[in-house]
Design a protein around this motif. Structure first.
Motif: not given
Length: 195
Positions: A25-34, A36-44, A71-80
């Motif tokens: 129920r709490g699954a959300m995709c967290l995106s960060t940036v390395a 080198n500028g490459m994005p990285s995403a995972r569910f938390v 790099h203290p900026h992030a994006a979250l995505t919820f998909w139902w």
């Protein structure tokens, strides 16, 4: 349309919990940036969401923890999917108090606590068998006593600068409601976006 995106998030969240009853129920995709500028995403797992932001927990020395520290900026995505709803959140990272991290730690199952203390998230693992061996060692070490929260594990909060609510429609005329603000103290501005 609601003028308060956090209230709208909770309306959607409660409807998903009530109607869909998702396993995670709490699954959300967290995106960060390395670096080198490459994005990285995972569910938390989302712990809480309120006017201060969206709280999740991690090892601070994990890959995501290190990326967020630099790099203290992030994006979250919820998909139902069952509702056809997507929520996107973009914001800055803020640490949480030790008390909030402790509360999140005590909310975890004992097995989750044990798994956390016996591994350094994102570090190399010699063999798959090591997973069970280390967990068994942690069970023996903490038998009959509380599992302490590691100092390098705790909460981080995404303080939102923008939220987008997307309602999918079969005819592709998706409804996109976009909320943004200049600072955490600013009022939210709302506008519709084309599909």
């Amino acid at each position: 349309m609601s003028d308060d995106p956090i209230a709208k998030f909770h309306q959607w969240w409660e409807a998903v919990i009530r109607d869909v009853q998702p396993k995670h129920r709490g699954a959300m995709c967290l995106s960060t940036v390395a670096d080198n500028g490459m994005p990285s995403a995972r569910f938390v797992a989302l712990k809480t969401a309120d006017a201060r932001g969206f709280l999740f927990c991690t090892w601070f020395n994990s890959r995501k923890g290190q990326e967020l520290a630099r790099h203290p900026h992030a994006a979250l995505t919820f998909w139902w999917e069952e509702k056809g709803w997507q929520v996107r959140v973009e914001g800055v990272i803020a640490p949480v108090s030790a008390q909030e991290s402790d509360a999140a730690w005590h909310d975890r199952s004992r097995d989750a606590q044990l798994t956390t203390v016996c591994f350094q998230q994102s570090q190399p693992l010699a063999t798959e068998a090591e997973l069970e061996v280390r967990l068994q060692q942690a069970r023996q070490q903490y038998e009959g006593q509380p599992v302490p929260r590691p100092a390098q594990w705790g909460g981080l909060r995404v303080v939102p600068q923008s939220l987008e609510f997307l309602t999918f429609r079969d005819n592709r005329l998706h409804l996109r409601e976009y909320f943004s603000r200049a600072t955490p103290q600013s009022d939210w501005e709302k506008r519709l976006l084309q599909p």
